[in-house]
Write a protein that holds these residues in place. Structure first.
Motif, PDB file in Angstrom:
ATOM      1  N   ALA A 133     -17.950  -4.212 -11.773  1.00 18.09           N
ATOM      2  CA  ALA A 133     -17.371  -3.018 -11.184  1.00 18.09           C
ATOM      3  C   ALA A 133     -18.420  -1.912 -11.192  1.00 18.09           C
ATOM      4  CB  ALA A 133     -16.122  -2.574 -11.942  1.00 18.09           C
ATOM      5  N   VAL A 134     -18.421  -1.088 -10.162  1.00 19.16           N
ATOM      6  CA  VAL A 134     -19.323   0.055 -10.086  1.00 19.16           C
ATOM      7  C   VAL A 134     -18.513   1.282  -9.689  1.00 19.16           C
ATOM      8  CG1 VAL A 134     -21.423  -1.250  -9.567  1.00 19.16           C
ATOM      9  CG2 VAL A 134     -19.913  -0.550  -7.702  1.00 19.16           C
ATOM     10  N   ALA A 135     -18.973   2.447 -10.150  1.00 22.73           N
ATOM     11  CA  ALA A 135     -18.288   3.696  -9.811  1.00 22.73           C
ATOM     12  C   ALA A 135     -19.305   4.825  -9.760  1.00 22.73           C
ATOM     13  CB  ALA A 135     -17.200   4.009 -10.840  1.00 22.73           C
ATOM     14  N   ILE A 136     -19.109   5.739  -8.802  1.00 18.06           N
ATOM     15  CA  ILE A 136     -19.968   6.912  -8.654  1.00 18.06           C
ATOM     16  C   ILE A 136     -19.082   8.133  -8.448  1.00 18.06           C
ATOM     17  CG2 ILE A 136     -21.691   8.057  -7.199  1.00 18.06           C
ATOM     18  CD1 ILE A 136     -22.673   5.265  -6.363  1.00 18.06           C
ATOM     19  N   ASP A 137     -19.386   9.204  -9.146  1.00 20.77           N
ATOM     20  CA  ASP A 137     -18.806  10.509  -8.846  1.00 20.77           C
ATOM     21  C   ASP A 137     -19.967  11.409  -8.444  1.00 20.77           C
ATOM     22  OD1 ASP A 137     -17.876  13.263  -9.113  1.00 20.77           O
ATOM     23  OD2 ASP A 137     -16.093  12.425 -10.064  1.00 20.77           O
ATOM     24  N   ARG A 138     -20.115  11.629  -7.142  1.00 24.13           N
ATOM     25  CA  ARG A 138     -21.271  12.379  -6.642  1.00 24.13           C
ATOM     26  C   ARG A 138     -21.239  13.843  -7.056  1.00 24.13           C
ATOM     27  NH1 ARG A 138     -20.461   8.196  -3.293  1.00 24.13           N
ATOM     28  NH2 ARG A 138     -22.319   7.133  -2.466  1.00 24.13           N
ATOM     29  N   ASP A 139     -20.062  14.433  -7.095  1.00 29.23           N
ATOM     30  CA  ASP A 139     -19.977  15.837  -7.491  1.00 29.23           C
ATOM     31  C   ASP A 139     -20.373  16.040  -8.943  1.00 29.23           C
ATOM     32  OD1 ASP A 139     -19.137  16.570  -4.955  1.00 29.23           O
ATOM     33  OD2 ASP A 139     -17.007  16.350  -5.445  1.00 29.23           O
ATOM     34  N   ALA A 140     -19.904  15.151  -9.812  1.00 32.21           N
ATOM     35  CA  ALA A 140     -20.221  15.256 -11.240  1.00 32.21           C
ATOM     36  C   ALA A 140     -21.529  14.563 -11.598  1.00 32.21           C
ATOM     37  CB  ALA A 140     -19.081  14.668 -12.076  1.00 32.21           C
ATOM     38  N   ARG A 141     -22.101  13.833 -10.629  1.00 29.32           N
ATOM     39  CA  ARG A 141     -23.346  13.074 -10.832  1.00 29.32           C
ATOM     40  C   ARG A 141     -23.210  12.073 -11.984  1.00 29.32           C
ATOM     41  NH1 ARG A 141     -27.923  17.874 -10.190  1.00 29.32           N
ATOM     42  NH2 ARG A 141     -27.668  18.213  -7.954  1.00 29.32           N
ATOM     43  N   ILE A 142     -22.150  11.271 -11.886  1.00 26.87           N
ATOM     44  CA  ILE A 142     -21.883  10.222 -12.874  1.00 26.87           C
ATOM     45  C   ILE A 142     -22.019   8.875 -12.175  1.00 26.87           C
ATOM     46  CG2 ILE A 142     -20.184   9.218 -14.437  1.00 26.87           C
ATOM     47  CD1 ILE A 142     -18.819  11.982 -14.497  1.00 26.87           C
ATOM     48  N   THR A 143     -22.709   7.943 -12.828  1.00 28.66           N
ATOM     49  CA  THR A 143     -22.846   6.582 -12.307  1.00 28.66           C
ATOM     50  C   THR A 143     -22.452   5.596 -13.398  1.00 28.66           C
ATOM     51  OG1 THR A 143     -25.182   6.524 -12.971  1.00 28.66           O
ATOM     52  CG2 THR A 143     -24.688   7.211 -10.718  1.00 28.66           C
ATOM     53  N   ILE A 144     -21.683   4.569 -13.020  1.00 34.36           N
ATOM     54  CA  ILE A 144     -21.186   3.607 -14.003  1.00 34.36           C
ATOM     55  C   ILE A 144     -21.255   2.203 -13.414  1.00 34.36           C
ATOM     56  CG2 ILE A 144     -19.304   3.035 -15.586  1.00 34.36           C
ATOM     57  CD1 ILE A 144     -18.095   5.819 -14.804  1.00 34.36           C
ATOM     58  N   LEU A 145     -21.737   1.271 -14.208  1.00 32.88           N
ATOM     59  CA  LEU A 145     -21.771  -0.143 -13.816  1.00 32.88           C
ATOM     60  C   LEU A 145     -21.304  -0.975 -15.007  1.00 32.88           C
ATOM     61  CD1 LEU A 145     -24.462  -1.982 -11.772  1.00 32.88           C
ATOM     62  CD2 LEU A 145     -23.760  -2.949 -13.970  1.00 32.88           C
ATOM     63  N   ALA A 146     -20.427  -1.939 -14.729  1.00 29.76           N
ATOM     64  CA  ALA A 146     -19.871  -2.777 -15.802  1.00 29.76           C
ATOM     65  C   ALA A 146     -19.788  -4.220 -15.338  1.00 29.76           C
ATOM     66  CB  ALA A 146     -18.486  -2.268 -16.211  1.00 29.76           C
ATOM     67  N   ASP A 147     -20.023  -5.129 -16.254  1.00 26.42           N
ATOM     68  CA  ASP A 147     -19.976  -6.579 -15.998  1.00 26.42           C
ATOM     69  C   ASP A 147     -18.972  -7.173 -16.974  1.00 26.42           C
ATOM     70  OD1 ASP A 147     -20.371  -9.289 -15.719  1.00 26.42           O
ATOM     71  OD2 ASP A 147     -22.534  -9.238 -16.024  1.00 26.42           O
ATOM     72  N   GLY A 148     -17.781  -7.511 -16.453  1.00 24.26           N
ATOM     73  CA  GLY A 148     -16.693  -7.973 -17.313  1.00 24.26           C
ATOM     74  C   GLY A 148     -16.818  -9.424 -17.717  1.00 24.26           C
TER      75      GLY A 148
END
Length: 262
Positions: free
Chosen positions: A21-36
């Motif tokens: 799963a990947v997620a980005i919040d461009r306004d908050a400049r947060i990047t997340i990547l996870a491998d379950g």
């Protein structure tokens, strides 16, 4: 300073479902990547829970704290947010037999002006391309990395080992999770690559460097990386998250300023 973001995830050539799963919040400049990992479809539940929880809660905290929040406070907020995500995933695992034993790796970045606060758990990685040189800036939490650190295996032997996927840390498997957090200065034109092991198990660091150096858009780079991993077998899910920092507004030269003010 302007940040560009792009993420893509792919099932690969062998797996029927995608537990990344990947997620980005461009306004908050947060990047997340996870491998379950774990159970039938449970890995994708763990990674989705972790990325959604952390993106939502961290973005809320940053909005309340404001742009001038000290880096130490941001770091502590990130640690608390990840610990709470750990409790949520573990709670779901314990309460639902279908989710028993699930967990996930994690790479999470918070970009604050010219600083990156980077946390990671497990063997998903973050690389930085600077001045044409690609450097891995996370250290795998894996059995193989421990063997290399102890001098029992060379990096070349580790790369060829069949035990590449044995992680020593994961989110959601124990009551407390140990996330490694580091801070980095971000320079103009830095490119950051977050990825799951579905990419790095299939593509060498030398080939990664060649592809991310290519004069392509972030979307084209991500597509090239994923297509290459699939061409090499695509034995696992493949996720790529790219962040590029470009300095906004070039300074005008002396003659340009002179002409404009004449």
């Amino acid at each position: 300073m302007t940040y560009e973001f792009f993420a893509r995830t792919d099932c690969g050539r062998v797996r029927n479902n995608n537990e990344d799963a990947v997620a980005i919040d461009r306004d908050a400049r947060i990047t997340i990547l996870a491998d379950g990992m774990g159970g039938y479809n449970a890995g994708e539940v763990a990674s989705a829970m972790a990325t959604t929880f952390i993106r939502t809660e961290m973005a809320r905290w940053l909005a309340q704290a404001g742009k001038n929040a000290p880096a130490a406070d941001v770091r502590r907020a990130l640690e608390i947010c990840v610990e709470n995500a750990n409790h949520a995933v573990l709670g779901a695992s314990l309460s639902n037999p279908l989710y028993a034993g699930m967990g996930t790796t994690l790479v999470v970045g918070v970009f604050r002006d010219a600083r990156l606060i980077l946390g990671h758990i497990g063997d998903s990685r973050c690389y930085r391309l600077r001045g044409g040189v690609l450097q891995q800036i996370t250290r795998d939490h894996s059995w193989l990395q421990e063997q290399v650190d102890a001098g029992l295996l060379t990096p070349q032997q580790a790369a060829a080992s069949s035990s590449r996927n044995l992680v020593t840390r994961a989110l959601g498997v124990e009551p407390h999770v140990q996330m490694e957090v580091n801070e980095f200065q971000v320079a103009p034109d830095d490119l950051f690559l977050m990825c799951s092991d579905g990419l790095t198990d299939m593509v060498s660091d030398a080939d990664l460097a060649e592809m991310v150096r290519a004069p392509l858009s972030l979307e084209e780079k991500a597509t090239l990386l994923i297509d290459t991993a699939n061409a090499h077998g695509g034995r696992d899910n493949i996720s790529v998250l790219l962040v590029h920092m470009a300095a906004g507004g070039k300074k005008r030269g002396f003659m340009s300023r002179l002409i404009r003010t004449a």
